[in-house]
Design an enzyme around this catalytic site. Structure first.
Site, PDB file in Angstrom:
ATOM      1  N   CYS B  99       0.852  -1.194   0.000  1.00 11.58           N
ATOM      2  CA  CYS B  99       0.000   0.000   0.000  1.00 11.58           C
ATOM      3  C   CYS B  99       0.886   1.243   0.000  1.00 11.58           C
ATOM      4  O   CYS B  99       1.805   1.346   0.802  1.00 11.58           O
ATOM      5  CB  CYS B  99      -0.862  -0.029   1.255  1.00 11.58           C
ATOM      6  SG  CYS B  99      -1.636   1.526   1.664  1.00 11.58           S
ATOM      7  N   CYS B 103      -3.731   7.289  -1.518  1.00 15.23           N
ATOM      8  CA  CYS B 103      -5.056   7.317  -2.170  1.00 15.23           C
ATOM      9  C   CYS B 103      -6.168   7.701  -1.217  1.00 15.23           C
ATOM     10  O   CYS B 103      -7.187   8.225  -1.654  1.00 15.23           O
ATOM     11  CB  CYS B 103      -5.398   5.975  -2.759  1.00 15.23           C
ATOM     12  SG  CYS B 103      -4.051   4.880  -2.838  1.00 15.23           S
ATOM     13  N   THR B 190      -4.177   5.085   7.648  1.00 15.02           N
ATOM     14  CA  THR B 190      -3.103   4.719   6.721  1.00 15.02           C
ATOM     15  C   THR B 190      -2.185   5.903   6.423  1.00 15.02           C
ATOM     16  O   THR B 190      -2.669   6.998   6.099  1.00 15.02           O
ATOM     17  CB  THR B 190      -3.731   4.199   5.416  1.00 15.02           C
ATOM     18  OG1 THR B 190      -4.422   3.003   5.712  1.00 15.02           O
ATOM     19  CG2 THR B 190      -2.682   3.941   4.351  1.00 15.02           C
ATOM     20  N   GLU B 257      -0.453   1.930   9.850  1.00 18.86           N
ATOM     21  CA  GLU B 257      -1.666   2.610  10.321  1.00 18.86           C
ATOM     22  C   GLU B 257      -1.479   3.167  11.731  1.00 18.86           C
ATOM     23  O   GLU B 257      -0.601   2.702  12.462  1.00 18.86           O
ATOM     24  CB  GLU B 257      -2.858   1.638  10.299  1.00 18.86           C
ATOM     25  CG  GLU B 257      -3.501   1.459   8.935  1.00 18.86           C
ATOM     26  CD  GLU B 257      -2.630   0.765   7.895  1.00 18.86           C
ATOM     27  OE1 GLU B 257      -1.838  -0.127   8.284  1.00 18.86           O
ATOM     28  OE2 GLU B 257      -2.717   1.114   6.702  1.00 18.86           O
ATOM     29  N   HIS B 292     -12.928   5.011  -2.952  1.00 21.81           N
ATOM     30  CA  HIS B 292     -11.901   4.161  -2.341  1.00 21.81           C
ATOM     31  C   HIS B 292     -12.056   2.703  -2.786  1.00 21.81           C
ATOM     32  O   HIS B 292     -11.071   1.985  -2.955  1.00 21.81           O
ATOM     33  CB  HIS B 292     -11.956   4.297  -0.829  1.00 21.81           C
ATOM     34  CG  HIS B 292     -10.624   4.056  -0.194  1.00 21.81           C
ATOM     35  ND1 HIS B 292      -9.453   4.573  -0.697  1.00 21.81           N
ATOM     36  CD2 HIS B 292     -10.259   3.320   0.890  1.00 21.81           C
ATOM     37  CE1 HIS B 292      -8.437   4.171   0.043  1.00 21.81           C
ATOM     38  NE2 HIS B 292      -8.895   3.402   1.011  1.00 21.81           N
ATOM     39  N   TYR B 296      -9.421  -0.714  -5.308  1.00 25.63           N
ATOM     40  CA  TYR B 296      -8.905  -1.990  -4.828  1.00 25.63           C
ATOM     41  C   TYR B 296      -8.600  -3.014  -5.923  1.00 25.63           C
ATOM     42  O   TYR B 296      -7.793  -3.917  -5.714  1.00 25.63           O
ATOM     43  CB  TYR B 296      -9.833  -2.556  -3.738  1.00 25.63           C
ATOM     44  CG  TYR B 296      -9.419  -2.077  -2.367  1.00 25.63           C
ATOM     45  CD1 TYR B 296      -9.262  -0.712  -2.116  1.00 25.63           C
ATOM     46  CD2 TYR B 296      -9.152  -2.956  -1.338  1.00 25.63           C
ATOM     47  CE1 TYR B 296      -8.860  -0.258  -0.872  1.00 25.63           C
ATOM     48  CE2 TYR B 296      -8.749  -2.511  -0.091  1.00 25.63           C
ATOM     49  CZ  TYR B 296      -8.603  -1.165   0.139  1.00 25.63           C
ATOM     50  OH  TYR B 296      -8.193  -0.724   1.367  1.00 25.63           O
ATOM     51  N   CYS B 299      -4.743  -1.239  -6.878  1.00 27.41           N
ATOM     52  CA  CYS B 299      -3.567  -1.419  -6.017  1.00 27.41           C
ATOM     53  C   CYS B 299      -3.346  -2.886  -5.660  1.00 27.41           C
ATOM     54  O   CYS B 299      -2.224  -3.390  -5.715  1.00 27.41           O
ATOM     55  CB  CYS B 299      -3.667  -0.554  -4.764  1.00 27.41           C
ATOM     56  SG  CYS B 299      -5.019  -0.969  -3.655  1.00 27.41           S
ATOM     57  N   GLU B 443      -6.258  -6.523   5.270  1.00 26.05           N
ATOM     58  CA  GLU B 443      -6.400  -5.211   4.638  1.00 26.05           C
ATOM     59  C   GLU B 443      -7.391  -5.305   3.474  1.00 26.05           C
ATOM     60  O   GLU B 443      -8.247  -4.438   3.292  1.00 26.05           O
ATOM     61  CB  GLU B 443      -5.041  -4.706   4.128  1.00 26.05           C
ATOM     62  CG  GLU B 443      -5.134  -3.281   3.615  1.00 26.05           C
ATOM     63  CD  GLU B 443      -4.015  -2.916   2.661  1.00 26.05           C
ATOM     64  OE1 GLU B 443      -3.410  -3.816   2.057  1.00 26.05           O
ATOM     65  OE2 GLU B 443      -3.770  -1.716   2.522  1.00 26.05           O
TER      66      GLU B 443
HETATM   67  C1  LIG Z   1      -5.097  -1.893   6.748  1.00 22.40           C
HETATM   68  C2  LIG Z   1      -6.248  -0.988   6.894  1.00 22.40           C
HETATM   69  C3  LIG Z   1      -6.142   0.324   6.462  1.00 22.40           C
HETATM   70  C4  LIG Z   1      -7.191   1.210   6.648  1.00 22.40           C
HETATM   71  N1  LIG Z   1      -7.025   2.515   6.295  1.00 22.40           N
HETATM   72  C5  LIG Z   1      -7.974   3.419   6.631  1.00 22.40           C
HETATM   73  C6  LIG Z   1      -7.772   4.802   6.426  1.00 22.40           C
HETATM   74  O1  LIG Z   1      -6.739   5.219   5.913  1.00 22.40           O
HETATM   75  N2  LIG Z   1      -8.736   5.671   6.782  1.00 22.40           N
HETATM   76  C7  LIG Z   1      -9.896   5.261   7.369  1.00 22.40           C
HETATM   77  O2  LIG Z   1     -10.717   6.109   7.688  1.00 22.40           O
HETATM   78  N3  LIG Z   1     -10.119   3.947   7.607  1.00 22.40           N
HETATM   79  C8  LIG Z   1      -9.192   3.031   7.248  1.00 22.40           C
HETATM   80  N4  LIG Z   1      -9.418   1.682   7.484  1.00 22.40           N
HETATM   81  C9  LIG Z   1     -10.632   1.324   8.200  1.00 22.40           C
HETATM   82  C10 LIG Z   1     -11.621   0.433   7.502  1.00 22.40           C
HETATM   83  O3  LIG Z   1     -12.459   1.186   6.673  1.00 22.40           O
HETATM   84  C11 LIG Z   1     -12.371  -0.302   8.615  1.00 22.40           C
HETATM   85  O4  LIG Z   1     -11.489  -1.281   9.107  1.00 22.40           O
HETATM   86  C12 LIG Z   1     -13.657  -0.930   8.196  1.00 22.40           C
HETATM   87  O5  LIG Z   1     -14.599   0.057   7.861  1.00 22.40           O
HETATM   88  C13 LIG Z   1     -14.217  -1.811   9.312  1.00 22.40           C
HETATM   89  O6  LIG Z   1     -14.321  -1.104  10.503  1.00 22.40           O
HETATM   90  P1  LIG Z   1     -13.698  -1.704  11.848  1.00 22.40           P
HETATM   91  O7  LIG Z   1     -12.296  -2.058  11.557  1.00 22.40           O
HETATM   92  O8  LIG Z   1     -13.990  -0.767  12.935  1.00 22.40           O
HETATM   93  O9  LIG Z   1     -14.452  -3.054  12.057  1.00 22.40           O
HETATM   94  P2  LIG Z   1     -15.899  -3.249  12.648  1.00 22.40           P
HETATM   95  O10 LIG Z   1     -16.753  -2.093  12.262  1.00 22.40           O
HETATM   96  O11 LIG Z   1     -15.818  -3.557  14.081  1.00 22.40           O
HETATM   97  O12 LIG Z   1     -16.374  -4.511  11.833  1.00 22.40           O
HETATM   98  C14 LIG Z   1     -16.185  -5.853  12.264  1.00 22.40           C
HETATM   99  C15 LIG Z   1     -17.404  -6.680  11.817  1.00 22.40           C
HETATM  100  O13 LIG Z   1     -18.566  -6.184  12.451  1.00 22.40           O
HETATM  101  C16 LIG Z   1     -19.569  -5.870  11.492  1.00 22.40           C
HETATM  102  N5  LIG Z   1     -20.304  -4.693  11.969  1.00 22.40           N
HETATM  103  C17 LIG Z   1     -19.798  -3.478  12.292  1.00 22.40           C
HETATM  104  N6  LIG Z   1     -20.783  -2.645  12.696  1.00 22.40           N
HETATM  105  C18 LIG Z   1     -21.923  -3.352  12.631  1.00 22.40           C
HETATM  106  C19 LIG Z   1     -23.284  -3.035  12.921  1.00 22.40           C
HETATM  107  N7  LIG Z   1     -23.654  -1.835  13.364  1.00 22.40           N
HETATM  108  N8  LIG Z   1     -24.204  -4.000  12.722  1.00 22.40           N
HETATM  109  C20 LIG Z   1     -23.846  -5.230  12.262  1.00 22.40           C
HETATM  110  N9  LIG Z   1     -22.571  -5.571  11.979  1.00 22.40           N
HETATM  111  C21 LIG Z   1     -21.624  -4.656  12.171  1.00 22.40           C
HETATM  112  C22 LIG Z   1     -18.790  -5.604  10.211  1.00 22.40           C
HETATM  113  O14 LIG Z   1     -19.596  -5.794   9.055  1.00 22.40           O
HETATM  114  C23 LIG Z   1     -17.662  -6.589  10.315  1.00 22.40           C
HETATM  115  O15 LIG Z   1     -18.071  -7.848   9.858  1.00 22.40           O
HETATM  116  C24 LIG Z   1      -8.384   0.764   7.248  1.00 22.40           C
HETATM  117  C25 LIG Z   1      -8.519  -0.573   7.654  1.00 22.40           C
HETATM  118  C26 LIG Z   1      -7.463  -1.440   7.487  1.00 22.40           C
HETATM  119  C27 LIG Z   1      -7.631  -2.849   7.980  1.00 22.40           C
HETATM  120  S1  SF4 Z   2      -6.239   2.182  -2.096  1.00 20.96           S
HETATM  121 FE1  SF4 Z   2      -4.740   0.595  -1.861  1.00 20.96          FE
HETATM  122  S2  SF4 Z   2      -2.776   1.595  -1.923  1.00 20.96           S
HETATM  123 FE2  SF4 Z   2      -4.299   3.128  -1.633  1.00 20.96          FE
HETATM  124  S3  SF4 Z   2      -4.379   3.470   0.545  1.00 20.96           S
HETATM  125 FE3  SF4 Z   2      -5.928   1.981   0.054  1.00 20.96          FE
HETATM  126  S4  SF4 Z   2      -4.936   0.024   0.276  1.00 20.96           S
HETATM  127 FE4  SF4 Z   2      -3.346   1.547   0.203  1.00 20.96          FE
END
Ligand SMILES: Cc1cc2nc3c(=O)[nH]c(=O)nc-3n(C[C@H](O)[C@H](O)[C@H](O)COP(=O)(O)OP(=O)(O)OC[C@H]3O[C@@H](n4cnc5c(N)ncnc54)[C@H](O)[C@@H]3O)c2cc1C
Ligand code: SF4
Lengths: 108, 505
Positions: B99, B103, B190, B257, B292, B296, B299, B443
């Site tokens: 990554c 983006c 990120t 992150e 966003h 996917y 990347c 991720e």
């Molecule tokens: C490597 C990585 C990079 C990322 N980078 C960014 C970033 O740059 N900026 C950013 O803003 N975010 C970023 N994210 C966040 C990403 O968008 C979230 O991880 C994702 O939206 C899930 O949220 P959470 O991790 O809080 O998991 P959770 O919301 O806890 O989800 C876990 C499970 O619970 C379920 N769930 C959650 N809420 C509910 C509900 N109300 N009812 C029923 N089911 C539910 C989900 O569907 C999932 O199956 C990144 C995540 C990762 C892993």
């Molecule tokens: S779109 Fe791909 S390369 Fe860009 S921040 Fe997300 S995971 Fe990283």
């Protein structure tokens, strides 16, 4: 003289709503107007229209592209293009009629 | 001014962000060995913009100033821009094998450009102009922005205002004449430690009781009260041991992150892009998510290209490259990756113009892209693990390879086919381990939203009523106007006549 309204549909590959509904609403709301369809590449049809309505089935708006591709060969006569590209269940019928009335006013 | 890779790294020295990692306060981001691989990956987004072989997709012309800018600060002005965006993603995935982080902020810029325009139209506010001023600043200085959407969210079953602790979603705690004060935390941020600016957006649809949570703004990464706690990753400290064991020593794994905490951070009004307009929170979230999720199949496919290459190399090093099941499995990996690529291209080509003039990808197809990416990388990684063999997780360490007491033993017993250095084989095992076993997989699952978030969008936009009608027409429940035209009579008449003819022979 009745205002001439040319309708150009997009290709309808995967519309998100029933496109014909737009034509039906316009025909019902403006019974005095003369409606006809413009086909692809139909420069004569385009020239004939006072208003061209482009009806696209989704926000991609292919009808507009299609109109533009016809009118690239078209010089001279000024026309008003009304492009309906976002109509779906959320948009009220009233909005459409009001929008169209606005276009007709401008034409006058 | 467009920076190159080196200038970008130097530019980080001008900032003094508050960052903690492993119980330490980090003094200099640019010099921190645990951050360097992520910094190098982000630097690639700067460096390639200066390379004649890539600048066509890495740069764009600003619609605001007419100047040449890095594409990561551009607002998409056409379908061609949307397509170039995903081409750029694949390219950078190939060049970094991970990554490259830039983006998220890029997508935040585009989502806010579109949404602030719509908010102003409805509410008579002046967010769009403020945002455009900020955007010009970003373009002029070629800045990297964090796209901070995901709140920590506490109890997921409760809305923001229902949480026991009101700070579990970022919210406004004070409105002043000169700006607002915000508190809360964003998770999984990120590229945060090596960004210049942070762009904050709400994380979900909001109601009137959540008004204070409907807030969007930008602050520099070293704003007072902004604290980042850098996250651990599996095997992360291997990068302190040399350049083999972590697999991708130069560019790292995933984005790096942070847990980002807003400890009463002041934001001047000119940097506030939404404040209370809860009716636009859902639009902002969905627009950002569309941008966003578009990425996917770009990347991740670029990274898959590296994995496929690494796996094919290992097959050669192990002497199985010609076996038919290996060729078949590599072909399957390519097929899965290219399927995701098709999705990214499709949602870009099906993009359209918004009232702001900026273009957005097709939301349905962008969500399909991301949903596939929550699945296919698991399968292509399984195939890579299969082809690579068990050494992918049991290879001796670099330190043992360098140790004179064990070097020769490792050289002898870790050898594959003749003509390939043992060290090269070890490097390739480690790269496959990095790409097919590590943090890349979760991720793919959760980055840009968990699968259920995509399912919800797909269901909402699936036009099931239209599809029901299609079925009714085919099944003869509703009228089929074209069939009538083709056969020149109604369906009833046609079939009645047909049966009569059959009966009469
Ligand atoms: C490597 C990585 C990079 C990322 N980078 C960014 C970033 O740059 N900026 C950013 O803003 N975010 C970023 N994210 C966040 C990403 O968008 C979230 O991880 C994702 O939206 C899930 O949220 P959470 O991790 O809080 O998991 P959770 O919301 O806890 O989800 C876990 C499970 O619970 C379920 N769930 C959650 N809420 C509910 C509900 N109300 N009812 C029923 N089911 C539910 C989900 O569907 C999932 O199956 C990144 C995540 C990762 C892993
Ligand atoms: S779109 Fe791909 S390369 Fe860009 S921040 Fe997300 S995971 Fe990283």
């Amino acid at each position: 003289m009745a205002v001439k309204i040319g309708i150009k549909y997009c290709g309808g590959c995967n519309p998100a709503f029933r496109r014909e509904k737009i034509e039906e609403i316009l025909r019902e709301s403006f019974p005095e107007a003369h409606f006809f369809h413009i086909s692809s590449g139909d420069l004569e049809g385009l020239k004939k229209a006072d208003v061209v309505v482009g009806i696209s089935g989704c926000k991609r708006g292919c009808a507009v592209e299609s109109i533009n591709s016809i009118s690239q060969n078209f010089d001279g006569t000024v026309m008003t293009v009304m492009t309906v590209i976002s109509i779906d269940e959320e948009r009220e019928r009233g909005d459409l009629v009001a929008q169209f009335k606005g276009v007709l006013e401008e034409l006058k | 001014m467009m920076m190159n890779g080196k200038e970008y790294i130097e530019s980080l020295r001008k900032y003094r962000p508050t960052i903690y990692f492993m119980g330490r306060k980090i003094e200099s981001v640019a010099d921190e060995p645990m951050f360097r691989p992520h910094i190098h990956a982000a630097a690639m987004t700067y460096e390639l913009a200066h390379d004649a072989r890539y600048e066509d997709i890495m740069t764009a012309t600003s619609h605001l100033t007419g100047e040449k800018i890095n594409r990561f600060t551009h607002i998409h002005q056409s379908v061609d821009d949307l397509v170039k965006k995903v081409r750029m993603m694949r390219l950078l995935g190939q060049k970094t094998g991970t990554c490259f982080q830039r983006c998220v902020g890029f997508d935040a810029l585009n989502a806010l450009y579109i949404t602030t325009y719509d908010v102003d139209k409805k509410h008579g506010t002046d967010y769009h102009q403020r945002f455009v001023d900020f955007l010009k600043y970003v373009q002029r200085n070629d800045l990297m922005c964090v796209g901070a959407m995901t709140d920590v969210k506490g109890d997921r079953s409760l809305r923001p205002h229902q949480q026991k602790d009101p700070d579990l979603y970022v919210h406004v705690v004070e409105r002043r004449e000169d700006g607002i004060v915000v508190r809360g935390a964003k998770a999984h941020q990120t590229g945060a430690v090596n960004s210049h600016e942070v762009i904050v957006m709400p994380t979900r649809a909001l109601g009137p009781e959540d008004k204070d949570y409907a807030v969007s703004f930008a602050v520099p990464i070293d704003a007072e009260g902004l604290i980042n706690i850098f996250s651990r990753q599996t095997n992360d400290t291997r990068r302190l041991d040399g350049d083999i064991d972590c697999g991708n020593a130069k560019y790292g794994i995933v984005g790096g992150e942070t847990l980002m905490i807003f400890n009463d951070v002041f934001v001047p009004w000119e940097r506030v892009f939404m404040c209370g307009e809860y009716d636009f929170a859902a639009q902002l979230v969905e627009t950002f998510a569309t941008f966003h999720r578009q990425n996917y199949g770009g990347c991740k496919v670029g990274v898959a290209d590296v994995l496929i290459g690494a796996t094919a190399n290992l097959a050669e090093y192990n002497g199985v490259a010609k076996a038919s099941h290996i060729v078949d499995k590599l072909t399957e990996m390519i097929h899965l990756a290219e399927t995701c690529w098709c999705c990214s291209l499709a949602c870009s080509y099906e993009g359209y113009k918004t009232p702001s003039g900026a273009y957005v990808p097709n939301p349905m197809l962008a969500n399909v892209t991301k949903l596939n990416v929550t699945r296919f990388p698991y399968e292509w990684s399984r195939l890579a693990q299969d082809i690579a063999g068990g050494f992918v997780i049991t290879t001796p360490s670099e330190k043992d390879l360098r140790n004179p007491e064990t070097r020769e033993l490792i050289e002898k017993y870790m050898k594959g086919v003749d003509g390939v250095e043992t060290e090269h084989r070890l490097r390739m095992f480690r790269l496959v381990e990095n790409l097919a076993i590590g943090a890349q997989l979760p991720e793919s699952m959760h980055g840009a939203g968990s699968p259920q978030a995509q399912k919800i969008m797909i269901w909402r936009r699936g036009s099931v009523d239209m599809k029901k009608e299609l079925a009714k027409i085919i099944a003869g429940v509703s009228k089929d106007e074209h069939f009538r035209k083709i056969v020149g009579k109604s369906e009833e008449e046609f079939f009645k006549e047909m049966l009569k003819k059959i009966k009469n022979g």
